[in-house]
Design a protein around this motif. Structure first.
Motif, PDB file in Angstrom:
ATOM      1  N   VAL A  62      34.242-103.959  97.416  1.00 29.45           N
ATOM      2  CA  VAL A  62      32.784-104.056  97.478  1.00 29.45           C
ATOM      3  C   VAL A  62      32.316-104.940  96.333  1.00 29.45           C
ATOM      4  CG1 VAL A  62      30.634-102.758  97.371  1.00 29.45           C
ATOM      5  CG2 VAL A  62      32.625-101.778  98.486  1.00 29.45           C
ATOM      6  N   GLN A  63      31.420-105.856  96.660  1.00 28.06           N
ATOM      7  CA  GLN A  63      30.864-106.745  95.647  1.00 28.06           C
ATOM      8  C   GLN A  63      29.352-106.599  95.663  1.00 28.06           C
ATOM      9  OE1 GLN A  63      32.378-110.443  97.083  1.00 28.06           O
ATOM     10  NE2 GLN A  63      34.316-110.217  96.001  1.00 28.06           N
ATOM     11  N   LEU A  64      28.743-106.799  94.504  1.00 30.79           N
ATOM     12  CA  LEU A  64      27.292-106.775  94.417  1.00 30.79           C
ATOM     13  C   LEU A  64      26.771-108.193  94.548  1.00 30.79           C
ATOM     14  CD1 LEU A  64      26.724-104.242  91.504  1.00 30.79           C
ATOM     15  CD2 LEU A  64      26.669-103.825  93.967  1.00 30.79           C
ATOM     16  N   ASP A  65      25.748-108.359  95.364  1.00 34.54           N
ATOM     17  CA  ASP A  65      25.107-109.657  95.545  1.00 34.54           C
ATOM     18  C   ASP A  65      24.390-110.007  94.245  1.00 34.54           C
ATOM     19  OD1 ASP A  65      23.719-111.890  96.309  1.00 34.54           O
ATOM     20  OD2 ASP A  65      22.717-110.957  98.018  1.00 34.54           O
ATOM     21  N   ARG A  66      24.781-111.104  93.644  1.00 33.52           N
ATOM     22  CA  ARG A  66      24.229-111.495  92.347  1.00 33.52           C
ATOM     23  C   ARG A  66      23.027-112.424  92.464  1.00 33.52           C
ATOM     24  NH1 ARG A  66      25.092-107.775  88.923  1.00 33.52           N
ATOM     25  NH2 ARG A  66      27.222-107.071  89.002  1.00 33.52           N
ATOM     26  N   SER A  67      22.438-112.521  93.653  1.00 35.11           N
ATOM     27  CA  SER A  67      21.237-113.341  93.773  1.00 35.11           C
ATOM     28  C   SER A  67      20.118-112.685  92.967  1.00 35.11           C
ATOM     29  CB  SER A  67      20.834-113.526  95.237  1.00 35.11           C
ATOM     30  OG  SER A  67      20.511-112.294  95.812  1.00 35.11           O
ATOM     31  N   GLU A  68      19.143-113.471  92.643  1.00 38.19           N
ATOM     32  CA  GLU A  68      18.073-113.008  91.765  1.00 38.19           C
ATOM     33  C   GLU A  68      17.276-111.873  92.409  1.00 38.19           C
ATOM     34  OE1 GLU A  68      14.487-115.106  89.307  1.00 38.19           O
ATOM     35  OE2 GLU A  68      16.380-116.157  89.619  1.00 38.19           O
ATOM     36  N   LEU A  69      16.904-110.911  91.573  1.00 35.35           N
ATOM     37  CA  LEU A  69      16.096-109.799  92.041  1.00 35.35           C
ATOM     38  C   LEU A  69      14.646-110.239  92.195  1.00 35.35           C
ATOM     39  CD1 LEU A  69      17.508-106.979  89.729  1.00 35.35           C
ATOM     40  CD2 LEU A  69      18.021-107.336  92.135  1.00 35.35           C
ATOM     41  N   ALA A  70      13.954-109.623  93.128  1.00 25.88           N
ATOM     42  CA  ALA A  70      12.536-109.942  93.345  1.00 25.88           C
ATOM     43  C   ALA A  70      11.728-109.453  92.142  1.00 25.88           C
ATOM     44  CB  ALA A  70      12.045-109.259  94.615  1.00 25.88           C
ATOM     45  N   ARG A  71      10.802-110.279  91.692  1.00 28.42           N
ATOM     46  CA  ARG A  71       9.898-109.896  90.603  1.00 28.42           C
ATOM     47  C   ARG A  71       8.625-109.355  91.246  1.00 28.42           C
ATOM     48  NH1 ARG A  71      10.921-109.029  85.747  1.00 28.42           N
ATOM     49  NH2 ARG A  71       9.149-110.119  84.898  1.00 28.42           N
ATOM     50  N   ILE A  72       8.298-108.129  90.918  1.00 27.31           N
ATOM     51  CA  ILE A  72       7.141-107.473  91.530  1.00 27.31           C
ATOM     52  C   ILE A  72       6.075-107.247  90.465  1.00 27.31           C
ATOM     53  CG2 ILE A  72       6.364-105.395  92.732  1.00 27.31           C
ATOM     54  CD1 ILE A  72       9.268-105.187  93.813  1.00 27.31           C
ATOM     55  N   TYR A  73       4.863-107.669  90.795  1.00 26.78           N
ATOM     56  CA  TYR A  73       3.742-107.500  89.868  1.00 26.78           C
ATOM     57  C   TYR A  73       3.027-106.191  90.180  1.00 26.78           C
ATOM     58  CZ  TYR A  73      -0.585-108.292  87.318  1.00 26.78           C
ATOM     59  OH  TYR A  73      -1.656-108.170  86.465  1.00 26.78           O
ATOM     60  N   GLU A  74       3.140-105.265  89.255  1.00 24.42           N
ATOM     61  CA  GLU A  74       2.471-103.977  89.363  1.00 24.42           C
ATOM     62  C   GLU A  74       2.295-103.422  87.951  1.00 24.42           C
ATOM     63  OE1 GLU A  74       3.181 -99.635  91.417  1.00 24.42           O
ATOM     64  OE2 GLU A  74       4.228-101.348  92.253  1.00 24.42           O
ATOM     65  N   PRO A  75       1.210-103.789  87.295  1.00 26.45           N
ATOM     66  CA  PRO A  75       1.023-103.413  85.888  1.00 26.45           C
ATOM     67  C   PRO A  75       1.045-101.909  85.628  1.00 26.45           C
ATOM     68  CG  PRO A  75      -0.669-104.968  86.578  1.00 26.45           C
ATOM     69  CD  PRO A  75       0.102-104.594  87.791  1.00 26.45           C
ATOM     70  N   GLY A  76       0.670-101.092  86.584  1.00 24.82           N
ATOM     71  CA  GLY A  76       0.627 -99.650  86.382  1.00 24.82           C
ATOM     72  C   GLY A  76       1.985 -98.967  86.519  1.00 24.82           C
ATOM     73  N   ASN A  77       2.993 -99.688  86.961  1.00 19.45           N
ATOM     74  CA  ASN A  77       4.318 -99.104  87.152  1.00 19.45           C
ATOM     75  C   ASN A  77       4.976 -98.858  85.796  1.00 19.45           C
ATOM     76  OD1 ASN A  77       7.218 -98.840  87.694  1.00 19.45           O
ATOM     77  ND2 ASN A  77       6.686 -99.479  89.764  1.00 19.45           N
ATOM     78  N   PRO A  78       5.600 -97.697  85.596  1.00 10.55           N
ATOM     79  CA  PRO A  78       6.247 -97.421  84.307  1.00 10.55           C
ATOM     80  C   PRO A  78       7.403 -98.373  83.986  1.00 10.55           C
ATOM     81  CG  PRO A  78       6.359 -95.495  85.760  1.00 10.55           C
ATOM     82  CD  PRO A  78       5.662 -96.576  86.496  1.00 10.55           C
ATOM     83  N   LEU A  79       7.960 -99.022  84.989  1.00 13.99           N
ATOM     84  CA  LEU A  79       9.058 -99.965  84.755  1.00 13.99           C
ATOM     85  C   LEU A  79       8.568-101.364  84.395  1.00 13.99           C
ATOM     86  CD1 LEU A  79      11.366 -98.967  87.740  1.00 13.99           C
ATOM     87  CD2 LEU A  79      11.613 -98.312  85.349  1.00 13.99           C
ATOM     88  N   ALA A  80       7.277-101.611  84.521  1.00 14.44           N
ATOM     89  CA  ALA A  80       6.721-102.954  84.302  1.00 14.44           C
ATOM     90  C   ALA A  80       6.846-103.357  82.833  1.00 14.44           C
ATOM     91  CB  ALA A  80       5.264-102.999  84.736  1.00 14.44           C
ATOM     92  N   ASP A  81       7.092-104.661  82.635  1.00 11.27           N
ATOM     93  CA  ASP A  81       7.148-105.192  81.272  1.00 11.27           C
ATOM     94  C   ASP A  81       5.728-105.459  80.772  1.00 11.27           C
ATOM     95  OD1 ASP A  81       6.393-107.505  82.604  1.00 11.27           O
ATOM     96  OD2 ASP A  81       8.302-108.530  82.320  1.00 11.27           O
ATOM     97  N   GLU A  82       5.622-106.131  79.633  1.00 12.89           N
ATOM     98  CA  GLU A  82       4.304-106.388  79.046  1.00 12.89           C
ATOM     99  C   GLU A  82       3.428-107.295  79.907  1.00 12.89           C
ATOM    100  OE1 GLU A  82       7.319-109.262  77.634  1.00 12.89           O
ATOM    101  OE2 GLU A  82       7.218-107.107  77.447  1.00 12.89           O
ATOM    102  N   ASN A  83       4.041-108.057  80.809  1.00  5.75           N
ATOM    103  CA  ASN A  83       3.276-108.923  81.714  1.00  5.75           C
ATOM    104  C   ASN A  83       2.937-108.242  83.036  1.00  5.75           C
ATOM    105  OD1 ASN A  83       3.392-111.089  79.879  1.00  5.75           O
ATOM    106  ND2 ASN A  83       5.426-111.656  80.637  1.00  5.75           N
ATOM    107  N   GLY A  84       3.403-107.022  83.251  1.00  3.24           N
ATOM    108  CA  GLY A  84       3.096-106.282  84.470  1.00  3.24           C
ATOM    109  C   GLY A  84       4.120-106.447  85.577  1.00  3.24           C
ATOM    110  N   TYR A  85       5.277-107.067  85.295  1.00  2.89           N
ATOM    111  CA  TYR A  85       6.315-107.299  86.305  1.00  2.89           C
ATOM    112  C   TYR A  85       7.502-106.367  86.085  1.00  2.89           C
ATOM    113  CZ  TYR A  85       4.037-111.672  87.639  1.00  2.89           C
ATOM    114  OH  TYR A  85       3.148-112.602  88.101  1.00  2.89           O
ATOM    115  N   TYR A  86       8.160-106.044  87.175  1.00  4.11           N
ATOM    116  CA  TYR A  86       9.445-105.347  87.098  1.00  4.11           C
ATOM    117  C   TYR A  86      10.363-105.904  88.182  1.00  4.11           C
ATOM    118  CZ  TYR A  86       8.090-102.401  91.102  1.00  4.11           C
ATOM    119  OH  TYR A  86       7.717-101.956  92.334  1.00  4.11           O
ATOM    120  N   ASN A  87      11.658-105.656  88.019  1.00  2.00           N
ATOM    121  CA  ASN A  87      12.649-106.160  88.979  1.00  2.00           C
ATOM    122  C   ASN A  87      12.753-105.227  90.174  1.00  2.00           C
ATOM    123  OD1 ASN A  87      13.366-108.400  87.464  1.00  2.00           O
ATOM    124  ND2 ASN A  87      14.941-107.294  86.346  1.00  2.00           N
ATOM    125  N   GLY A  88      12.574-105.800  91.362  1.00  2.00           N
ATOM    126  CA  GLY A  88      12.769-105.058  92.600  1.00  2.00           C
ATOM    127  C   GLY A  88      14.226-105.159  93.016  1.00  2.00           C
TER     128      GLY A  88
END
Length: 130
Positions: A62-88
């Motif tokens: 089994v291999q993990l697909d290393r393509s880039e993760l989707a960047r999701i803008y949701e400032p209220g999410n606890p996973l969001a960075d200082e710009n309001g994005y987190y990796n989907g």
């Protein structure tokens, strides 16, 4: 009868490999909304049997697909960075559904081959009994 046995072995290995592939597709679909999830991929490898090729397959590592993760803008999410994005996740549901259909049809083709071989061997035994 050895050819019948080989045919049954090849068809059974194909069904087992496609079932495993379908399991990975199901895991990918189930985790499509999981933040940071990388899509699982695999490939089939021929089973090495003595000095000759058997035609049977098994699931590779089994291999993990290393393509880039989707960047999701949701400032209220606890996973969001200082710009309001987190990796989907990098799961594309259209690709997963297509893979699931392909795995299902390949499984059905191997099942049909298994059944045909079984019927042919049964018919041969009936002929030999006469």
């Amino acid at each position: 009868m050895n050819d019948f046995t080989n045919s049954l072995t090849i068809a059974a290995s194909g069904m087992k490999a496609q079932a495993s592939r379908l399991r990975f597709v199901s895991e990918n679909i189930a985790n499509a909304d999981t933040p940071g999830y990388h899509r699982k991929t695999t490939r089939f490898e021929e089973v090495a049997a003595t000095a000759q090729t058997s035609g049977a397959v098994e699931i590779g590592p089994v291999q993990l697909d290393r393509s880039e993760l989707a960047r999701i803008y949701e400032p209220g999410n606890p996973l969001a960075d200082e710009n309001g994005y987190y990796n989907g996740s990098n799961v594309d549901l259209v690709v997963e559904i297509a893979d699931a259909r392909e795995a299902q049809r390949s499984y059905e083709a191997n099942l049909k081959m298994f059944d045909q071989t079984r019927q042919m061997s049964s018919a041969l035994l009936d002929i030999l009994r006469r």
